[in-house]
Design an enzyme around this catalytic site. Structure first.
Site, PDB file in Angstrom:
ATOM      1  N   GLY A   1      39.984  35.423  40.817  1.00 54.68           N
ATOM      2  CA  GLY A   1      38.759  34.819  41.088  1.00 54.68           C
ATOM      3  C   GLY A   1      37.606  35.500  41.754  1.00 54.68           C
TER       4      GLY A   1
ATOM      5  N   GLY B   1      45.837  33.634  39.784  1.00 51.05           N
ATOM      6  CA  GLY B   1      47.350  33.918  40.198  1.00 51.05           C
ATOM      7  C   GLY B   1      48.366  34.442  39.031  1.00 51.05           C
TER       8      GLY B   1
END
Ligand code: AMP
Length: 421
Positions: A378, A401
């Protein structure tokens, strides 16, 4: 393995799992539609073949069904606009109406289902358990949800006659629509979407098809959240640059003074072990030598540059200093494969973006000189967008993730469900 390019969708109704988990403002306007755009090539190919995509996604973390704050209806106009057709909407992702709407779809029409996570069955995690639930009650609730998850998955699958997974962002989750559903389709009728293919290829390139030197830059706030990746990388990379908040755990472990800098005191031994392991593996661990320190955690704090292990009390390191920038850039520019995850400092504050920008620029230069550079997670994606260099690196991953787990060497359920491994 089936591929989206080969597959002819004429007259077919694929269940297309996308990641439309886009940020909305308080008036339910989309503030960043990158994730919708990322799935367009897949959806457009299906439509232009004469297929009828049944588009399914989650958004946010709803805790009940329905939960209007997380309704995908808010994004329907934008999806329609980007696809250039009026997309139909099923106000429930399973049930009679969804079945009817899916059955009535004509070639070239599309249907979007309501948020999959309105159902706890999507994730397969029990909801509404009392805080003081006993272990037995918890186990019973888990068993019950796993049972009803099977039913839910079957209902989703029954809407469609083939399956396309284009949601890399959730590929590390074994959820109903991201992995379990694949069981209901034979090998010829399930495939990755274009985005997923690109993501899988990029990870593959970085992890197996390595041009050396291979440099990883790990930034961000904590060692603890990146331990497994760092350990895995120590068997693969030539250079490992440690940046961001993690710097100070390493600095303190080595006996430096870090003032009030962010530090995980219970990870000092681990930091030393990682350094030891790097030495054993012949990996060049590249640590910061100086820091831009501040007398407060704020953009307007007083600042100065000091050696990284000489931070006075009352001050904290919020970015790397100029010597470190140079040290990092020298390593990066000589690299042929580069993986970047996490900023070098608190780049959300304008006065502490310099180091992150310098790393980004060094990666751009290396890429120009033929290196393959993968940026993911991110905050690094936000950083490359902020500096306007997203199109100057080889690949920017949409996965946070999922990307990190893939790099840790784990099998992602969403990938395994289609590829078989
Ligand atoms: P992560 O989610 O672990 O990748 O961490 C990203 C966050 O780390 C960003 O929000 C940064 O502001 C933060 N960060 C980076 N360097 C520092 C630092 N020196 N002190 C505190 N936070 C930091």
């Amino acid at each position: 393995m089936q591929t989206i390019e080969k597959f002819n969708f004429a007259g077919r109704k694929p269940f297309v799992r996308v990641d439309f988990n886009v940020p909305l403002d308080e008036n339910f306007n989309i503030t960043d539609d990158t994730r919708i755009r990322a799935a367009l090539p897949t959806l457009k190919k299906i439509l232009s073949d004469g297929g009828s995509p049944i588009i399914a996604s989650h958004m946010g973390r709803p805790k009940k069904n329905p939960d209007s704050k997380y309704s995908l209806k808010s994004i329907l106009p934008r999806v329609s606009e980007l696809l250039g057709i009026e997309v139909k909407f099923a106000p429930d992702c399973v049930g009679e109406e969804a079945v009817k709407l899916a059955a009535a779809l004509k070639p070239g029409e599309a249907l979007m289902l309501e948020n999959l996570r309105f159902y706890a069955e999507e994730e397969g995690k029990p909801r509404g358990l009392a805080e003081d639930a006993t272990d037995e009650e918890k186990a019973a609730a888990k068993k019950a949800i796993k049972e009803s998850q099977k039913e839910f998955t079957k209902k989703l699958a029954s809407l469609a006659d083939c399956y396309v997974n284009d949601a890399f962002g959730t590929a590390h989750r074994a959820h109903a629509s991201t992995a379990l559903i694949a069981e209901y389709f034979d090998t010829d009728n399930k495939m990755f979407g274009y985005l997923m293919e690109k993501e899988v290829d990029a990870v593959q390139k970085v992890m197996s098809d390595i041009n050396r030197p291979f440099t990883a830059i790990m930034g961000g706030s904590k060692v603890s959240s990146k331990i497994e990746i760092i350990e895995n990388l120590l068997t693969k990379v030539d250079n490992l640059i440690i940046a961001g908040g993690m710097t100070y755990t390493f600095t303190k472990a080595l006996g430096g003074k870090i003032g009030n800098s962010i530090c995980e005191n219970d990870k000092l031994d681990l930091a030393l072990e990682l350094l030891e392991k790097a030495k054993k593996n012949g990996v060049n661990m590249v640590l910061a030598v100086d820091a831009k320190i501040a007398d407060d955690f704020s953009n307007d704090a007083k600042t100065q540059f000091v050696p990284v292990g000489e931070i006075p009390d009352g001050w904290e390191g919020l970015d790397i200093g100029p010597e470190t920038e140079k040290k990092f850039a020298d390593v990066i520019k000589k690299s042929k494969t580069i993986l970047w995850n996490g900023p070098t400092g608190v780049f959300e504050f304008e006065n502490f973006t310099h180091g992150t920008r310098a790393v980004g620029e060094a990666i751009v230069e290396a890429t120009k000189n033929g290196a393959f550079s993968l940026v993911g997670g991110g905050d690094s994606v936000a950083a490359v967008n902020k500096f306007g260099i997203a199109d100057k690196v080889s690949y920017v991953s949409t996965g946070g993730g999922a990307l990190l787990e893939a790099i840790e060497g784990r099998t992602l359920p969403g990938i395994a469900a289609i590829r078989g491994y």
